[in-house]
Design a protein around this motif. Sequence first.
Motif, PDB file in Angstrom:
ATOM      1  N   LEU A  65    -100.772 -61.182 -55.245  1.00  0.00           N
ATOM      2  CA  LEU A  65    -101.623 -61.393 -54.067  1.00  0.00           C
ATOM      3  C   LEU A  65    -100.831 -61.488 -52.758  1.00  0.00           C
ATOM      4  CD1 LEU A  65    -104.304 -63.984 -55.225  1.00  0.00           C
ATOM      5  CD2 LEU A  65    -104.631 -61.586 -54.645  1.00  0.00           C
ATOM      6  N   LEU A  66     -99.519 -61.645 -52.852  1.00  0.00           N
ATOM      7  CA  LEU A  66     -98.736 -61.889 -51.641  1.00  0.00           C
ATOM      8  C   LEU A  66     -98.782 -60.724 -50.653  1.00  0.00           C
ATOM      9  CD1 LEU A  66     -95.625 -63.812 -52.980  1.00  0.00           C
ATOM     10  CD2 LEU A  66     -97.679 -64.699 -51.872  1.00  0.00           C
ATOM     11  N   ALA A  67     -98.651 -59.498 -51.130  1.00  0.00           N
ATOM     12  CA  ALA A  67     -98.663 -58.346 -50.213  1.00  0.00           C
ATOM     13  C   ALA A  67    -100.001 -58.237 -49.471  1.00  0.00           C
ATOM     14  CB  ALA A  67     -98.334 -57.055 -50.958  1.00  0.00           C
ATOM     15  N   PRO A  68    -101.157 -58.288 -50.173  1.00  0.00           N
ATOM     16  CA  PRO A  68    -102.418 -58.233 -49.430  1.00  0.00           C
ATOM     17  C   PRO A  68    -102.608 -59.425 -48.490  1.00  0.00           C
ATOM     18  CG  PRO A  68    -102.822 -57.926 -51.785  1.00  0.00           C
ATOM     19  CD  PRO A  68    -101.384 -58.230 -51.614  1.00  0.00           C
ATOM     20  N   LEU A  69    -102.167 -60.609 -48.901  1.00  0.00           N
ATOM     21  CA  LEU A  69    -102.297 -61.788 -48.040  1.00  0.00           C
ATOM     22  C   LEU A  69    -101.431 -61.651 -46.786  1.00  0.00           C
ATOM     23  CD1 LEU A  69    -102.434 -64.685 -50.665  1.00  0.00           C
ATOM     24  CD2 LEU A  69    -104.300 -63.813 -49.240  1.00  0.00           C
ATOM     25  N   LYS A  70    -100.255 -61.054 -46.930  1.00  0.00           N
ATOM     26  CA  LYS A  70     -99.399 -60.840 -45.747  1.00  0.00           C
ATOM     27  C   LYS A  70    -100.054 -59.853 -44.789  1.00  0.00           C
ATOM     28  CE  LYS A  70     -94.979 -62.166 -47.639  1.00  0.00           C
ATOM     29  NZ  LYS A  70     -93.599 -61.816 -47.896  1.00  0.00           N
ATOM     30  N   THR A  71    -100.725 -58.849 -45.319  1.00  0.00           N
ATOM     31  CA  THR A  71    -101.437 -57.897 -44.460  1.00  0.00           C
ATOM     32  C   THR A  71    -102.573 -58.597 -43.724  1.00  0.00           C
ATOM     33  OG1 THR A  71    -100.880 -56.080 -45.943  1.00  0.00           O
ATOM     34  CG2 THR A  71    -102.726 -55.724 -44.433  1.00  0.00           C
ATOM     35  N   ILE A  72    -103.334 -59.416 -44.454  1.00  0.00           N
ATOM     36  CA  ILE A  72    -104.429 -60.165 -43.830  1.00  0.00           C
ATOM     37  C   ILE A  72    -103.871 -61.102 -42.756  1.00  0.00           C
ATOM     38  CG2 ILE A  72    -106.167 -61.965 -44.260  1.00  0.00           C
ATOM     39  CD1 ILE A  72    -106.565 -60.617 -47.049  1.00  0.00           C
ATOM     40  N   GLN A  73    -102.763 -61.748 -43.050  1.00  0.00           N
ATOM     41  CA  GLN A  73    -102.131 -62.639 -42.081  1.00  0.00           C
ATOM     42  C   GLN A  73    -101.744 -61.871 -40.813  1.00  0.00           C
ATOM     43  OE1 GLN A  73     -98.421 -64.330 -43.403  1.00  0.00           O
ATOM     44  NE2 GLN A  73     -97.974 -65.205 -41.421  1.00  0.00           N
ATOM     45  N   ALA A  74    -101.143 -60.708 -40.974  1.00  0.00           N
ATOM     46  CA  ALA A  74    -100.731 -59.916 -39.809  1.00  0.00           C
ATOM     47  C   ALA A  74    -101.941 -59.499 -38.978  1.00  0.00           C
ATOM     48  CB  ALA A  74     -99.945 -58.690 -40.265  1.00  0.00           C
ATOM     49  N   VAL A  75    -103.022 -59.100 -39.639  1.00  0.00           N
ATOM     50  CA  VAL A  75    -104.230 -58.695 -38.919  1.00  0.00           C
ATOM     51  C   VAL A  75    -104.822 -59.880 -38.161  1.00  0.00           C
ATOM     52  CG1 VAL A  75    -106.626 -57.923 -39.245  1.00  0.00           C
ATOM     53  CG2 VAL A  75    -104.771 -56.752 -40.431  1.00  0.00           C
ATOM     54  N   LEU A  76    -104.898 -61.047 -38.800  1.00  0.00           N
ATOM     55  CA  LEU A  76    -105.463 -62.227 -38.142  1.00  0.00           C
ATOM     56  C   LEU A  76    -104.585 -62.706 -36.974  1.00  0.00           C
ATOM     57  CD1 LEU A  76    -106.805 -64.228 -41.226  1.00  0.00           C
ATOM     58  CD2 LEU A  76    -108.118 -62.898 -39.541  1.00  0.00           C
ATOM     59  N   PHE A  77    -103.265 -62.682 -37.155  1.00  0.00           N
ATOM     60  CA  PHE A  77    -102.379 -63.043 -36.047  1.00  0.00           C
ATOM     61  C   PHE A  77    -102.530 -62.074 -34.885  1.00  0.00           C
ATOM     62  CE2 PHE A  77     -99.300 -65.671 -38.700  1.00  0.00           C
ATOM     63  CZ  PHE A  77     -99.635 -66.859 -38.063  1.00  0.00           C
ATOM     64  N   THR A  78    -102.615 -60.788 -35.203  1.00  0.00           N
ATOM     65  CA  THR A  78    -102.787 -59.779 -34.158  1.00  0.00           C
ATOM     66  C   THR A  78    -104.098 -60.005 -33.408  1.00  0.00           C
ATOM     67  OG1 THR A  78    -101.517 -58.191 -35.456  1.00  0.00           O
ATOM     68  CG2 THR A  78    -102.917 -57.293 -33.719  1.00  0.00           C
ATOM     69  N   ALA A  79    -105.166 -60.279 -34.140  1.00  0.00           N
ATOM     70  CA  ALA A  79    -106.455 -60.540 -33.493  1.00  0.00           C
ATOM     71  C   ALA A  79    -106.387 -61.786 -32.611  1.00  0.00           C
ATOM     72  CB  ALA A  79    -107.548 -60.701 -34.551  1.00  0.00           C
ATOM     73  N   ALA A  80    -105.729 -62.839 -33.092  1.00  0.00           N
ATOM     74  CA  ALA A  80    -105.614 -64.068 -32.304  1.00  0.00           C
ATOM     75  C   ALA A  80    -104.809 -63.833 -31.033  1.00  0.00           C
ATOM     76  CB  ALA A  80    -104.969 -65.170 -33.146  1.00  0.00           C
ATOM     77  N   LEU A  81    -103.690 -63.134 -31.166  1.00  0.00           N
ATOM     78  CA  LEU A  81    -102.861 -62.859 -29.989  1.00  0.00           C
ATOM     79  C   LEU A  81    -103.578 -61.938 -29.013  1.00  0.00           C
ATOM     80  CD1 LEU A  81     -99.362 -62.537 -31.658  1.00  0.00           C
ATOM     81  CD2 LEU A  81    -100.221 -64.414 -30.258  1.00  0.00           C
ATOM     82  N   PHE A  82    -104.317 -60.967 -29.517  1.00  0.00           N
ATOM     83  CA  PHE A  82    -105.096 -60.095 -28.648  1.00  0.00           C
ATOM     84  C   PHE A  82    -106.141 -60.903 -27.885  1.00  0.00           C
ATOM     85  CE2 PHE A  82    -108.894 -57.570 -27.812  1.00  0.00           C
ATOM     86  CZ  PHE A  82    -108.352 -56.567 -27.010  1.00  0.00           C
ATOM     87  N   GLY A  83    -106.815 -61.804 -28.609  1.00  0.00           N
ATOM     88  CA  GLY A  83    -107.828 -62.641 -27.971  1.00  0.00           C
ATOM     89  C   GLY A  83    -107.236 -63.524 -26.884  1.00  0.00           C
ATOM     90  N   MET A  84    -106.070 -64.111 -27.162  1.00  0.00           N
ATOM     91  CA  MET A  84    -105.428 -64.942 -26.140  1.00  0.00           C
ATOM     92  C   MET A  84    -104.978 -64.081 -24.963  1.00  0.00           C
ATOM     93  SD  MET A  84    -103.294 -67.844 -28.285  1.00  0.00           S
ATOM     94  CE  MET A  84    -101.843 -66.874 -28.229  1.00  0.00           C
ATOM     95  N   GLY A  85    -104.399 -62.937 -25.260  1.00  0.00           N
ATOM     96  CA  GLY A  85    -103.896 -62.073 -24.200  1.00  0.00           C
ATOM     97  C   GLY A  85    -104.993 -61.482 -23.344  1.00  0.00           C
ATOM     98  N   SER A  86    -106.143 -61.211 -23.938  1.00  0.00           N
ATOM     99  CA  SER A  86    -107.226 -60.604 -23.163  1.00  0.00           C
ATOM    100  C   SER A  86    -107.839 -61.595 -22.171  1.00  0.00           C
ATOM    101  CB  SER A  86    -108.306 -60.049 -24.094  1.00  0.00           C
ATOM    102  OG  SER A  86    -108.922 -61.093 -24.817  1.00  0.00           O
ATOM    103  N   ALA A  87    -107.591 -62.886 -22.384  1.00  0.00           N
ATOM    104  CA  ALA A  87    -108.109 -63.891 -21.454  1.00  0.00           C
ATOM    105  C   ALA A  87    -107.166 -64.121 -20.273  1.00  0.00           C
ATOM    106  CB  ALA A  87    -108.343 -65.208 -22.187  1.00  0.00           C
ATOM    107  N   VAL A  88    -105.971 -63.529 -20.324  1.00  0.00           N
ATOM    108  CA  VAL A  88    -104.997 -63.720 -19.248  1.00  0.00           C
ATOM    109  C   VAL A  88    -105.309 -62.746 -18.117  1.00  0.00           C
ATOM    110  CG1 VAL A  88    -102.557 -63.509 -18.625  1.00  0.00           C
ATOM    111  CG2 VAL A  88    -103.201 -64.531 -20.808  1.00  0.00           C
ATOM    112  N   ARG A  89    -105.417 -63.276 -16.940  1.00  0.00           N
ATOM    113  CA  ARG A  89    -105.613 -62.464 -15.739  1.00  0.00           C
ATOM    114  C   ARG A  89    -104.278 -62.425 -15.017  1.00  0.00           C
ATOM    115  NH1 ARG A  89    -109.007 -60.952 -18.373  1.00  0.00           N
ATOM    116  NH2 ARG A  89    -111.189 -61.524 -18.321  1.00  0.00           N
ATOM    117  N   LEU A  90    -103.619 -61.260 -15.045  1.00  0.00           N
ATOM    118  CA  LEU A  90    -102.269 -61.123 -14.522  1.00  0.00           C
ATOM    119  C   LEU A  90    -102.170 -61.551 -13.064  1.00  0.00           C
ATOM    120  CD1 LEU A  90     -99.434 -60.388 -15.258  1.00  0.00           C
ATOM    121  CD2 LEU A  90     -99.930 -58.021 -14.685  1.00  0.00           C
ATOM    122  N   ARG A  91    -103.128 -61.156 -12.256  1.00  0.00           N
ATOM    123  CA  ARG A  91    -103.105 -61.516 -10.839  1.00  0.00           C
ATOM    124  C   ARG A  91    -103.146 -63.032 -10.656  1.00  0.00           C
ATOM    125  NH1 ARG A  91    -105.895 -57.880  -6.500  1.00  0.00           N
ATOM    126  NH2 ARG A  91    -105.050 -56.528  -8.072  1.00  0.00           N
ATOM    127  N   ALA A  92    -104.034 -63.697 -11.395  1.00  0.00           N
ATOM    128  CA  ALA A  92    -104.129 -65.162 -11.302  1.00  0.00           C
ATOM    129  C   ALA A  92    -102.863 -65.825 -11.837  1.00  0.00           C
ATOM    130  CB  ALA A  92    -105.348 -65.666 -12.063  1.00  0.00           C
TER     131      ALA A  92
END
Length: 156
Positions: free
Chosen positions: A98-125
């Motif tokens: 199960l480790l390989a599929p769980l690592k893939t799921i982990q990478a996808v969830l981390f990517t989604a979390a970082l994307f969500g945090m990054g999309s809330a950043v307003r560079l100008r502000a």
Amino acid sequence: MLHLSEASFGIWAGASVHEVAQVVATAGAVGSAALATAVVVKLTRVILLAPLIAGVSLWRRRTAETSGTRRPPVVPLFVAGFLAMMVLRSVGTVPDALLAPLKTIQAVLFTAALFGMGSAVRLRALLRTGWPGVALGAVSSVLIALVALGGVALVR
């Protein structure tokens, strides 16, 4: 440049680098002894967050009782989940298949979390009001690196 052994560099990296994956990348570039040491030091720091968070939560629960606000949990759910998953993996409950599929799921969830945090950043502000935060982050990073290096010097 600092003439540290691989183990000493691993202690320094594990104690001063902020994120586990960055610790692995930093120490892995130096060697396997640095990597092994850095991961143990970093994971020790991570696991010590649980009693620290519990202590702060207990203190906040007492202050919430007197102010009439909602009391926070003793240990946040994500911390309890992290500790539970660590125990399950450590005792061998999670099959290696199960480790390989769980690592893939982990990478996808981390990517989604970082994307969500990054999309809330307003560079100008951020550029307009963010310099004090950037300066604080830089100063605290240098301070952490120096304190950790001082600790390495004491251990050597």
